[in-house]
Scaffold this motif. Structure first.
Motif, short mmCIF file in Angstrom:
data_model
loop_
_atom_site.label_atom_id
_atom_site.label_comp_id
_atom_site.label_asym_id
_atom_site.label_seq_id
_atom_site.Cartn_x
_atom_site.Cartn_y
_atom_site.Cartn_z
N ARG A 124 0.84 -1.20 0.00
CA ARG A 124 0.00 0.00 0.00
C ARG A 124 0.88 1.25 0.00
NH1 ARG A 124 -5.35 -0.84 2.44
NH2 ARG A 124 -5.58 -2.97 3.23
N PRO A 125 0.37 2.37 -0.51
CA PRO A 125 1.08 3.64 -0.34
C PRO A 125 0.90 4.13 1.09
CG PRO A 125 -1.00 4.01 -1.47
CD PRO A 125 -0.85 2.51 -1.32
N ALA A 126 1.90 4.80 1.63
CA ALA A 126 1.83 5.30 3.00
C ALA A 126 2.86 6.41 3.16
CB ALA A 126 2.10 4.18 4.01
N THR A 127 2.76 7.13 4.27
CA THR A 127 3.76 8.15 4.58
C THR A 127 4.04 8.14 6.07
OG1 THR A 127 4.41 10.44 4.15
CG2 THR A 127 2.18 10.09 5.00
N THR A 128 5.10 8.81 6.45
CA THR A 128 5.46 9.04 7.84
C THR A 128 6.31 10.30 7.87
OG1 THR A 128 6.31 8.00 9.86
CG2 THR A 128 7.59 7.67 7.85
N HIS A 129 6.84 10.64 9.02
CA HIS A 129 7.67 11.84 9.10
C HIS A 129 8.87 11.70 8.16
CE1 HIS A 129 10.21 15.02 10.69
NE2 HIS A 129 9.17 15.45 11.42
N TRP A 130 9.15 12.76 7.41
CA TRP A 130 10.22 12.69 6.40
C TRP A 130 11.56 12.28 7.00
CZ3 TRP A 130 14.42 15.73 7.35
CH2 TRP A 130 14.26 16.86 8.14
N LYS A 131 11.80 12.64 8.26
CA LYS A 131 13.09 12.32 8.86
C LYS A 131 13.27 10.83 9.07
CE LYS A 131 16.04 13.83 12.71
NZ LYS A 131 16.08 14.64 13.97
N GLN A 132 12.17 10.08 9.17
CA GLN A 132 12.23 8.65 9.40
C GLN A 132 11.90 7.82 8.16
OE1 GLN A 132 13.35 7.24 12.08
NE2 GLN A 132 13.67 9.18 13.15
N ALA A 133 11.72 8.48 7.02
CA ALA A 133 11.27 7.77 5.83
C ALA A 133 12.27 6.72 5.35
CB ALA A 133 10.98 8.77 4.70
N ASP A 134 13.56 7.05 5.34
CA ASP A 134 14.56 6.09 4.87
C ASP A 134 14.61 4.87 5.77
OD1 ASP A 134 15.20 7.64 2.71
OD2 ASP A 134 16.95 8.59 3.66
N ARG A 135 14.53 5.10 7.08
CA ARG A 135 14.55 3.97 8.01
C ARG A 135 13.30 3.11 7.81
NH1 ARG A 135 13.49 3.22 13.91
NH2 ARG A 135 14.78 1.46 14.52
N PHE A 136 12.18 3.75 7.59
CA PHE A 136 10.94 3.02 7.36
C PHE A 136 11.07 2.14 6.12
CE2 PHE A 136 6.69 2.16 6.00
CZ PHE A 136 5.91 2.14 7.14
N ARG A 137 11.63 2.70 5.05
CA ARG A 137 11.79 1.93 3.81
C ARG A 137 12.66 0.70 4.04
NH1 ARG A 137 12.62 7.28 1.57
NH2 ARG A 137 10.79 7.92 0.35
N SER A 138 13.72 0.86 4.83
CA SER A 138 14.62 -0.27 5.04
C SER A 138 13.96 -1.37 5.87
CB SER A 138 15.91 0.20 5.73
OG SER A 138 15.66 0.64 7.05
N LEU A 139 13.09 -0.97 6.79
CA LEU A 139 12.41 -1.95 7.64
C LEU A 139 11.23 -2.61 6.95
CD1 LEU A 139 12.41 0.05 11.00
CD2 LEU A 139 13.58 -2.12 10.60
N PHE A 140 10.53 -1.84 6.10
CA PHE A 140 9.30 -2.34 5.49
C PHE A 140 9.34 -2.11 3.97
CE2 PHE A 140 8.25 -0.41 9.69
CZ PHE A 140 8.15 -1.60 10.41
N PRO A 141 10.16 -2.88 3.27
CA PRO A 141 10.35 -2.64 1.84
C PRO A 141 9.10 -2.87 1.00
CG PRO A 141 11.42 -4.69 2.53
CD PRO A 141 11.01 -3.98 3.78
N ARG A 142 8.12 -3.58 1.53
CA ARG A 142 6.91 -3.83 0.75
C ARG A 142 5.96 -2.63 0.75
NH1 ARG A 142 3.98 -9.42 1.95
NH2 ARG A 142 2.60 -8.43 0.40
N VAL A 143 6.19 -1.68 1.65
CA VAL A 143 5.32 -0.51 1.73
C VAL A 143 5.79 0.53 0.70
CG1 VAL A 143 4.41 1.32 3.21
CG2 VAL A 143 4.94 -0.93 4.17
N ARG A 144 4.86 1.12 -0.01
CA ARG A 144 5.19 2.15 -1.01
C ARG A 144 5.26 3.51 -0.30
NH1 ARG A 144 1.09 -0.54 -3.87
NH2 ARG A 144 -0.16 1.34 -4.16
N MET A 145 6.40 3.76 0.33
CA MET A 145 6.58 4.96 1.13
C MET A 145 6.68 6.20 0.25
SD MET A 145 7.07 6.87 3.77
CE MET A 145 6.54 5.51 4.80
N ASP A 146 5.90 7.24 0.59
CA ASP A 146 5.95 8.53 -0.09
C ASP A 146 6.18 9.60 0.97
OD1 ASP A 146 5.66 10.83 -1.54
OD2 ASP A 146 3.75 10.29 -2.47
N ALA A 147 7.41 10.06 1.06
CA ALA A 147 7.76 11.04 2.09
C ALA A 147 7.55 12.48 1.63
CB ALA A 147 9.22 10.84 2.50
N ASP A 148 6.92 12.68 0.47
CA ASP A 148 6.74 14.02 -0.06
C ASP A 148 5.35 14.59 0.16
OD1 ASP A 148 9.35 14.12 -1.03
OD2 ASP A 148 8.78 13.17 -2.92
N VAL A 149 4.50 13.83 0.86
CA VAL A 149 3.11 14.27 1.04
C VAL A 149 2.79 14.45 2.51
CG1 VAL A 149 2.33 13.16 -1.09
CG2 VAL A 149 2.30 11.86 1.05
#
Length: 322
Positions: A124-149
């Motif tokens: 699914r697409p999702a977002t979180t705080h931009w400062k933690q986006a890279d860490r989120f991606r590394s932990l949950f690669p199946r999530v379609r992280m969008d840190a720009d919204v």
């Protein structure tokens, strides 16, 4: 009545904890009757610690989740290099298992880590705080992280970026539930904008312009009052008393978007408001919002939210005034 249940976990951030109660709890219909019943619970009904110097007592335990129509999870503890045990506390999976399949779930800021750990955001697409986006991606690669919204509305699950983006997400849901008239009234009462321009890009750490440097804010404000006519880049730059090159660079620094994309967003937003709040013909809505023709409005609206102007009006219109 739509029931909103806020799940407070140990280490909860007090500001974000209060967002749902303030936004949904303020919403009333034309008759002044409350539109939402907002309740706050903890896993066991006991007081919870916060990340400040006080604790918070709640009136409910996780059984309140059984009848929730919307569940809001504010950020808690910290995801700054914290071990999994801090963002997946014992009992959370069981508690969220009580949530009915048709209820929506909203995470604010780094509470998205908990949803990611439970697999609720996979594919699914999702977002979180931009400062933690890279860490989120590394932990949950199946999530379609969008840190720009500022938030992502995926249907059942809504994820909001840091802190105040929770306000944006809750106002969006209020608007989705009851239209812009109700959402705008709540925004005015809370003294916040009904929607904010751009996304997280405008808040990411970057060099701050010199104080003496001119901004594009006045030109953006001016443009919002002239959406019904063409606004070429040269005219915008002239209004801002800048060269086109300087204006484009400064505009992107301040909004996170190029001028053309920002203008299109504002035109679509204005068209949506006119569809909700008036009975103007579709051609007139397109013209007044600067999108040209009904066909152009249809294309832009379909691209933005996936529905036609007529379908959007039928879903969200809240007034019969011309």
């Amino acid at each position: 009545m739509h029931r909103v249940v806020v799940l407070a976990l140990n280490g909860v951030y007090p500001f974000e904890l209060g967002i749902a109660g303030r936004i949904f709890g303020t919403a009333t219909g034309p008759d002044g009757v409350a539109l939402y019943d907002v309740r706050t619970c903890s896993l066991d009904g006991a007081p919870v610690t916060t990340n400040a110097d006080f604790s918070i007592a709640v009136a409910y335990d996780s059984s309140a989740l059984d009848e929730a129509d919307t569940v809001v999870i504010p950020p808690f503890s910290t995801c700054d290099d914290a071990p999994e045990s801090e963002w997946m506390p014992g009992g959370l999976a069981h508690a969220l298992g009580r949530v009915r399949p048709e209820a929506r779930i909203v995470s604010i800021c780094t509470a998205a880590f908990a949803l990611g750990a439970l697999g609720l955001l996979d594919d699914r697409p999702a977002t979180t705080h931009w400062k933690q986006a890279d860490r989120f991606r590394s932990l949950f690669p199946r999530v379609r992280m969008d840190a720009d919204v500022l938030f992502v509305d995926e249907g059942r699950i809504v994820t909001a970026a840091g802190s105040a983006a929770g306000i944006d997400a809750c106002l969006h849901l209020l608007r989705r539930d009851h239209g812009s008239t109700v959402a705008n009234r709540v925004a005015r009462l809370c003294i916040v904008p009904p929607w904010r321009e751009g996304g997280q890009a405008q808040f990411i750490d970057r060099p701050i312009p010199e104080p003496a440097t001119a901004t594009t804010a006045a030109t953006r404000a001016w443009a919002l009052t002239h959406l019904d006519r063409p606004l070429p880049l040269t005219e915008l730059a002239t209004h801002a008393r800048m060269s086109v090159r300087t204006f484009c660079r400064r505009f992107r620094e301040e909004t996170g978007l190029p001028p053309g994309q920002w203008l299109t967003q504002q035109r679509v937003a204005h068209a949506r408001h006119l569809l909700e709040a008036t009975n103007l013909p579709i051609d007139r809505v397109a013209a007044d919002s600067g999108l040209g023709t009904a066909a152009s409005l249809r294309q832009h609206l379909s691209t933005a939210i996936g529905v036609s102007p007529t379908a959007y009006r039928q879903t969200f219109q809240t007034t019969t005034s011309p």
